[in-house]
Structure formats: structure tokens, C-alpha cells
Motif scaffolding. Structure first.
Motif, PDB file in Angstrom:
ATOM      1  N   PHE A 191     -29.664 -39.326   4.481  1.00 27.45           N
ATOM      2  CA  PHE A 191     -31.006 -39.241   5.045  1.00 27.45           C
ATOM      3  C   PHE A 191     -31.736 -38.013   4.510  1.00 27.45           C
ATOM      4  CE2 PHE A 191     -34.093 -38.036   8.273  1.00 27.45           C
ATOM      5  CZ  PHE A 191     -34.745 -39.236   8.504  1.00 27.45           C
ATOM      6  N   ASP A 192     -31.031 -36.879   4.407  1.00 24.26           N
ATOM      7  CA  ASP A 192     -31.648 -35.670   3.865  1.00 24.26           C
ATOM      8  C   ASP A 192     -32.052 -35.843   2.409  1.00 24.26           C
ATOM      9  OD1 ASP A 192     -31.284 -34.449   6.297  1.00 24.26           O
ATOM     10  OD2 ASP A 192     -29.421 -33.436   5.716  1.00 24.26           O
ATOM     11  N   ALA A 193     -31.324 -36.729   1.672  1.00 26.84           N
ATOM     12  CA  ALA A 193     -31.662 -36.993   0.273  1.00 26.84           C
ATOM     13  C   ALA A 193     -32.747 -38.049   0.129  1.00 26.84           C
ATOM     14  CB  ALA A 193     -30.413 -37.434  -0.494  1.00 26.84           C
ATOM     15  N   GLY A 194     -33.228 -38.607   1.257  1.00 29.34           N
ATOM     16  CA  GLY A 194     -34.310 -39.584   1.209  1.00 29.34           C
ATOM     17  C   GLY A 194     -33.848 -41.021   1.242  1.00 29.34           C
ATOM     18  N   PHE A 195     -32.647 -41.293   1.748  1.00 25.14           N
ATOM     19  CA  PHE A 195     -32.108 -42.658   1.783  1.00 25.14           C
ATOM     20  C   PHE A 195     -31.775 -43.050   3.221  1.00 25.14           C
ATOM     21  CE2 PHE A 195     -30.850 -41.213  -2.510  1.00 25.14           C
ATOM     22  CZ  PHE A 195     -31.452 -42.207  -3.261  1.00 25.14           C
ATOM     23  N   ARG A 196     -31.853 -44.360   3.482  1.00 27.79           N
ATOM     24  CA  ARG A 196     -31.327 -44.956   4.706  1.00 27.79           C
ATOM     25  C   ARG A 196     -30.184 -45.880   4.328  1.00 27.79           C
ATOM     26  NH1 ARG A 196     -35.483 -47.293   6.307  1.00 27.79           N
ATOM     27  NH2 ARG A 196     -36.228 -45.721   7.812  1.00 27.79           N
ATOM     28  N   MET A 197     -28.998 -45.563   4.809  1.00 31.61           N
ATOM     29  CA  MET A 197     -27.819 -46.350   4.444  1.00 31.61           C
ATOM     30  C   MET A 197     -27.909 -47.746   5.047  1.00 31.61           C
ATOM     31  SD  MET A 197     -24.623 -43.656   4.659  1.00 31.61           S
ATOM     32  CE  MET A 197     -23.485 -45.034   4.550  1.00 31.61           C
ATOM     33  N   LEU A 198     -27.666 -48.752   4.212  1.00 25.28           N
ATOM     34  CA  LEU A 198     -27.638 -50.142   4.649  1.00 25.28           C
ATOM     35  C   LEU A 198     -26.247 -50.734   4.530  1.00 25.28           C
ATOM     36  CD1 LEU A 198     -30.913 -51.414   2.922  1.00 25.28           C
ATOM     37  CD2 LEU A 198     -30.639 -50.567   5.263  1.00 25.28           C
ATOM     38  N   GLY A 199     -25.486 -50.307   3.535  1.00 22.01           N
ATOM     39  CA  GLY A 199     -24.155 -50.845   3.301  1.00 22.01           C
ATOM     40  C   GLY A 199     -23.059 -50.016   3.966  1.00 22.01           C
ATOM     41  N   GLY A 218     -20.769 -47.051  -4.948  1.00 25.41           N
ATOM     42  CA  GLY A 218     -22.180 -47.137  -4.611  1.00 25.41           C
ATOM     43  C   GLY A 218     -22.389 -47.764  -3.248  1.00 25.41           C
ATOM     44  N   ILE A 219     -23.402 -47.297  -2.543  1.00 24.50           N
ATOM     45  CA  ILE A 219     -23.726 -47.791  -1.206  1.00 24.50           C
ATOM     46  C   ILE A 219     -25.143 -48.327  -1.228  1.00 24.50           C
ATOM     47  CG2 ILE A 219     -23.834 -47.208   1.241  1.00 24.50           C
ATOM     48  CD1 ILE A 219     -22.123 -44.758   0.606  1.00 24.50           C
ATOM     49  N   ALA A 220     -25.347 -49.504  -0.684  1.00 24.05           N
ATOM     50  CA  ALA A 220     -26.688 -50.071  -0.615  1.00 24.05           C
ATOM     51  C   ALA A 220     -27.542 -49.200   0.297  1.00 24.05           C
ATOM     52  CB  ALA A 220     -26.631 -51.506  -0.088  1.00 24.05           C
ATOM     53  N   CYS A 221     -28.660 -48.699  -0.247  1.00 17.11           N
ATOM     54  CA  CYS A 221     -29.546 -47.803   0.492  1.00 17.11           C
ATOM     55  C   CYS A 221     -30.990 -48.213   0.264  1.00 17.11           C
ATOM     56  CB  CYS A 221     -29.349 -46.347   0.069  1.00 17.11           C
ATOM     57  SG  CYS A 221     -27.714 -45.681   0.412  1.00 17.11           S
ATOM     58  N   CYS A 254     -34.865 -46.480   0.015  1.00 17.45           N
ATOM     59  CA  CYS A 254     -35.573 -45.215  -0.148  1.00 17.45           C
ATOM     60  C   CYS A 254     -36.591 -45.051   0.969  1.00 17.45           C
ATOM     61  CB  CYS A 254     -36.264 -45.173  -1.509  1.00 17.45           C
ATOM     62  SG  CYS A 254     -37.231 -43.675  -1.785  1.00 17.45           S
ATOM     63  N   LEU A 255     -36.600 -43.888   1.590  1.00 16.84           N
ATOM     64  CA  LEU A 255     -37.532 -43.616   2.683  1.00 16.84           C
ATOM     65  C   LEU A 255     -38.952 -43.398   2.178  1.00 16.84           C
ATOM     66  CD1 LEU A 255     -35.313 -41.170   4.778  1.00 16.84           C
ATOM     67  CD2 LEU A 255     -35.710 -43.605   5.182  1.00 16.84           C
ATOM     68  N   THR A 256     -39.113 -43.173   0.885  1.00 21.25           N
ATOM     69  CA  THR A 256     -40.440 -42.909   0.319  1.00 21.25           C
ATOM     70  C   THR A 256     -41.112 -44.177  -0.189  1.00 21.25           C
ATOM     71  OG1 THR A 256     -39.731 -40.694  -0.339  1.00 21.25           O
ATOM     72  CG2 THR A 256     -41.711 -41.572  -1.391  1.00 21.25           C
ATOM     73  N   CYS A 257     -40.400 -44.906  -1.070  1.00 21.02           N
ATOM     74  CA  CYS A 257     -41.013 -46.079  -1.696  1.00 21.02           C
ATOM     75  C   CYS A 257     -40.526 -47.397  -1.106  1.00 21.02           C
ATOM     76  CB  CYS A 257     -40.750 -46.067  -3.202  1.00 21.02           C
ATOM     77  SG  CYS A 257     -38.998 -46.229  -3.659  1.00 21.02           S
ATOM     78  N   GLY A 258     -39.438 -47.369  -0.327  1.00 21.93           N
ATOM     79  CA  GLY A 258     -38.923 -48.579   0.294  1.00 21.93           C
ATOM     80  C   GLY A 258     -38.082 -49.450  -0.605  1.00 21.93           C
ATOM     81  N   ARG A 259     -37.901 -49.058  -1.863  1.00 27.16           N
ATOM     82  CA  ARG A 259     -37.088 -49.848  -2.778  1.00 27.16           C
ATOM     83  C   ARG A 259     -35.619 -49.527  -2.590  1.00 27.16           C
ATOM     84  NH1 ARG A 259     -40.929 -48.783  -7.943  1.00 27.16           N
ATOM     85  NH2 ARG A 259     -41.113 -46.802  -6.823  1.00 27.16           N
ATOM     86  N   ARG A 260     -34.781 -50.492  -2.953  1.00 25.25           N
ATOM     87  CA  ARG A 260     -33.353 -50.366  -2.702  1.00 25.25           C
ATOM     88  C   ARG A 260     -32.598 -49.970  -3.969  1.00 25.25           C
ATOM     89  NH1 ARG A 260     -31.575 -55.144   1.597  1.00 25.25           N
ATOM     90  NH2 ARG A 260     -33.214 -54.675   3.145  1.00 25.25           N
ATOM     91  N   SER A 261     -31.525 -49.226  -3.777  1.00 26.79           N
ATOM     92  CA  SER A 261     -30.655 -48.808  -4.869  1.00 26.79           C
ATOM     93  C   SER A 261     -29.261 -48.594  -4.310  1.00 26.79           C
ATOM     94  CB  SER A 261     -31.176 -47.517  -5.532  1.00 26.79           C
ATOM     95  OG  SER A 261     -31.291 -46.482  -4.569  1.00 26.79           O
ATOM     96  N   THR A 262     -28.306 -48.274  -5.178  1.00 26.13           N
ATOM     97  CA  THR A 262     -26.905 -48.109  -4.749  1.00 26.13           C
ATOM     98  C   THR A 262     -26.366 -46.765  -5.216  1.00 26.13           C
ATOM     99  OG1 THR A 262     -26.183 -49.288  -6.733  1.00 26.13           O
ATOM    100  CG2 THR A 262     -26.425 -50.583  -4.707  1.00 26.13           C
ATOM    101  N   LYS A 315     -24.619 -35.779  -3.222  1.00 28.74           N
ATOM    102  CA  LYS A 315     -24.255 -34.393  -2.937  1.00 28.74           C
ATOM    103  C   LYS A 315     -24.693 -33.463  -4.063  1.00 28.74           C
ATOM    104  CE  LYS A 315     -21.932 -32.630  -0.274  1.00 28.74           C
ATOM    105  NZ  LYS A 315     -22.320 -31.766   0.865  1.00 28.74           N
ATOM    106  N   LYS A 316     -24.777 -33.984  -5.287  1.00 31.43           N
ATOM    107  CA  LYS A 316     -25.217 -33.173  -6.419  1.00 31.43           C
ATOM    108  C   LYS A 316     -26.732 -33.064  -6.526  1.00 31.43           C
ATOM    109  CE  LYS A 316     -21.193 -34.084  -9.364  1.00 31.43           C
ATOM    110  NZ  LYS A 316     -20.715 -34.689 -10.644  1.00 31.43           N
ATOM    111  N   GLY A 317     -27.447 -33.776  -5.642  1.00 31.88           N
ATOM    112  CA  GLY A 317     -28.902 -33.659  -5.636  1.00 31.88           C
ATOM    113  C   GLY A 317     -29.648 -34.849  -6.181  1.00 31.88           C
ATOM    114  N   SER A 318     -28.960 -35.937  -6.508  1.00 29.95           N
ATOM    115  CA  SER A 318     -29.642 -37.113  -7.040  1.00 29.95           C
ATOM    116  C   SER A 318     -30.480 -37.776  -5.960  1.00 29.95           C
ATOM    117  CB  SER A 318     -28.622 -38.114  -7.599  1.00 29.95           C
ATOM    118  OG  SER A 318     -27.899 -37.546  -8.670  1.00 29.95           O
ATOM    119  N   GLY A 319     -31.651 -38.269  -6.349  1.00 33.13           N
ATOM    120  CA  GLY A 319     -32.528 -38.963  -5.422  1.00 33.13           C
ATOM    121  C   GLY A 319     -32.778 -40.382  -5.879  1.00 33.13           C
TER     122      GLY A 319
END
Length: 364
Positions: free
Chosen positions: A36-44, A52-55, A57-65, A72-76
Motif C-alpha cells: 500500500f505504501d508503494a501505491g498498490f492494493r493487493m488482489l492476489g 508476482g502478486i496481482a495488484c 495501482c492506487l493511482t491509475c487503477g491498472r493491474r500488474s504483478t 521493497k527496493k522501491g519499484s512502483g
């Protein structure tokens, strides 16, 4: 027992919860908060730190894994990063008017349809009239770096071609005899050393522009007054002496002096220092022998106030020419003193025997 042993209770390192997730030192609620702090909402479902975890994005609403290790390394969000890169590219994109102005600086008139700075565009050379195809981005990059840009191949080759007589004179000034091979200054030529007689093949620009001599016989560090006085071609090259002011990483203000040759990079050295955060304090133009002699006098004058900056790379190795601004330098006075010193060197018996440069020739 070691941390992670299945027979022991391994509390979460963030909240102290004993129910840690598999293969990591955090519990599931804390892992969700990390995403959540990195801008994701976990779905998987969380599997391990590498999976990879289905997430969403809290900003654009698009999904990624994304995986926990990358988060933890700072990837968004990758899609948000692409949008930001596209936005920056749009801001940096050259308009047609800017492209036309950039080409006009090198004497080329834009004639064809301009799409972007990376595609070839047709233009007409104002010097020879040839139709050429150039990349505006490449021309712009050369100009920003202080390099000479032509865009027209015919003008490029003609600017790098010298009469054979002048080629022989420049080789002789560098202590070599021209043998064969000259076409342009970018190609190699065959020369013979006038001191040791060795024959070698060298790039023409090393001898004709830089004035480098035989690897075996030529004294190193040609840029000092005693050696330049024996090389009249180099000594008469148009050059400049400058002073810049910089701020170090800790806020310390210091100044840097140096010389540059207009034939080698134009005044690109000044633009390079300005891009590195320097402010031009003063600059004076004279022949290379005069500015080198003046630099030697300055080096002696500021030796007590010498300064070595923390970042030695930004000055491209010239950090030894830095000093604190506790002393003010009058470049005109140093230029005049250098002229008197050179006249004294020429008038001495030792200098007149070794030098092919007279005072009248130097100031013509």
C-alpha cells in the motif's frame, strides 16, 4: 535456534505478530501495508518474496504483478512510470521552430517534413547548396556538448582537408617529417621522427591539430612555455585563459583557472564548466604560448590557496587548478607579465638557439 526455524515462533519484525508469512520476516497485514505504501492494493495471494502478486495501482487503477522483493527496493507501477517517461519526452521534444533554429546554427535550412528529433529530415546546406539529410537531435547534442557540427559531408571533409604544404609544415613543427597518406585530418599518415629517425603511422589530427610528436623522443606535457616556444605552430594557436567559480558538495566556494584552444573544441570547455554549475568570472583571449605562460604564473601565485574539491570528476581531471577565493586574480596583469617573460626567454641565447619563433612572428 536460528531465525526462520519452523520449530520456533518467528514474530513479525514490524509489528511483533507471531504469524509470519512463508519465507519472509513479516506478517500478511504488514506485507499488505508495504504494498500500500508503494501505491498498490493487493488482489492476489502472497506466495513468497520472489513470486508476482496481482495488484491494482492506487493511482491509475491498472493491474500488474510486482513481487515483494522489487517493491521493497522501491519499484512502483510500471504503467505510471511509462506515463511519466512519455510526459518528460513530450516536454523535451523539439518543435519544428526549435529544429529550424538548431539547423540554422550550422548553416542548414530545413526543407523537408519534420517529425521528431530522431528521424532524418531533409535540409539544404547554405555553404555549398547540397541537399542533406540530418538528425536534429544529434546536431543539438553536439552543439550542447561544445562540439563542432556540420551536417553536410562535403563541408565536413573540406574543413578537415589542408594543403599538402601546410601539412608538411605542421609535421615539421611537431618534430616529424611527413611521408605519405594524408587525405583528411581524421585519417592516418606516415611520418618519420626528425630526432630518432623512426617511422610510424599516426592519426593526422594528433600531429596536425594537437601537435603531438614522436612517442619515443617527444617530451611529455607539451603545454608549458619552455616546450611551446620550440613549436611555433602550436604557440600561435588562438586560445583563452579563464576563471570559473564553483560550489563544492559541502557548500565551500572555490575557483578554477585553466586554458583552452579554440581550434580543438572552440569554447566548449567554458560551456562544459557552466553545465557543471560554474559561474564564469573572467576570460581573456591570446595565443597559446601566452596563456600557458600566464597559467604557469597563476599556478605559482595561488599555491598557498590551492584547493582540492570533493568531487574530482566534474572538472575532468583539472581539479589541481582550483583555489579558494581568498585571492583575486587580474588576468590582464598575468597576460602582460607572461608577454614580458616570453620576450625574455626569446632574447636569451639559449632560447634563441632552440626557438623558431621570433617576437615579431608571435605577435603578428
Amino acid at each position: 535456534m536460528k531465525y526462520g526455524d519452523p520449530e520456533t515462533v518467528n514474530p513479525c519484525r514490524l509489528c511483533g505478530n507471531a504469524e509470519t508469512a512463508q519465507g519472509v520476516s513479516w506478517c500478511l497485514p504488514c506485507i499488505e501495508s508495504i504494498f500500500f505504501d508503494a501505491g498498490f492494493r493487493m488482489l492476489g495471494k502472497f506466495v513468497n518474496r520472489m513470486a508476482g502478486i496481482a495488484c491494482e495501482c492506487l493511482t491509475c487503477g491498472r493491474r500488474s504483478t510486482p513481487c515483494l522483493m522489487n517493491v521493497k527496493k522501491g519499484s512502483g507501477c510500471i504503467e505510471c512510470a511509462k506515463d511519466e517517461a512519455a510526459r518528460r519526452n513530450r516536454l523535451r521534444r523539439l518543435t519544428e521552430q526549435e529544429a529550424r533554429e538548431s539547423l540554422a546554427l550550422i548553416g542548414i535550412e530545413l526543407r523537408g517534413l519534420y517529425e521528431n528529433a530522431t528521424n532524418l529530415v531533409e535540409g539544404r546546406c547554405q555553404r555549398c547548396g547540397d541537399l542533406v539529410k540530418v538528425k536534429v537531435g544529434k546536431i543539438r547534442a553536439k552543439l550542447n556538448n561544445g562540439e563542432t557540427a556540420y551536417g553536410c559531408r562535403r563541408c565536413y571533409l573540406s574543413a578537415r582537408t589542408l594543403p599538402l604544404k601546410e601539412v608538411k609544415e605542421r609535421c615539421a613543427a611537431a618534430g616529424s617529417e611527413y611521408l605519405s597518406g594524408f587525405t583528411t585530418i581524421r585519417n592516418k599518415i606516415r611520418v618519420r621522427c626528425l630526432t630518432c629517425g623512426r617511422e610510424r603511422t599516426r592519426r593526422a589530427s594528433d600531429i596536425l591539430i594537437l601537435g603531438n610528436g614522436c612517442w619515443f623522443c617527444m617530451p611529455r606535457n607539451i603545454y608549458n612555455s619552455k616546450k611551446l616556444i620550440r613549436a611555433p605552430f602550436l604557440a600561435n594557436q588562438p586560445s583563452f585563459l579563464y576563471i570559473f567559480e564553483f560550489s563544492d558538495s559541502d557548500g565551500t566556494v572555490f575557483r578554477k583557472y585553466g586554458v583552452g584552444r579554440i581550434e580543438v573544441r572552440g569554447e566548449g570547455r567554458l560551456r562544459t564548466h557552466q553545465r557543471n554549475g560554474g559561474s564564469l568570472i573572467d576570460v581573456r583571449h591570446a595565443d597559446l604560448l601566452t596563456v600557458v605562460a600566464a597559467e604557469e604564473l597563476i599556478r605559482k601565485s595561488v599555491s598557498r590557496w590551492s584547493y582540492i574539491p570533493a568531487n574530482k570528476d566534474f572538472t575532468r581531471g583539472g581539479y589541481t587548478e582550483c583555489y579558494t577565493p581568498d585571492i583575486d586574480l587580474d588576468l590582464d596583469a598575468f597576460i602582460e607579465a607572461a608577454g614580458r617573460l616570453i620576450q625574455k626567454m626569446i632574447s636569451t641565447e639559449d632560447g634563441s638557439d632552440r626557438s623558431a619563433l621570433s617576437g615579431a612572428e608571435r605577435f603578428d
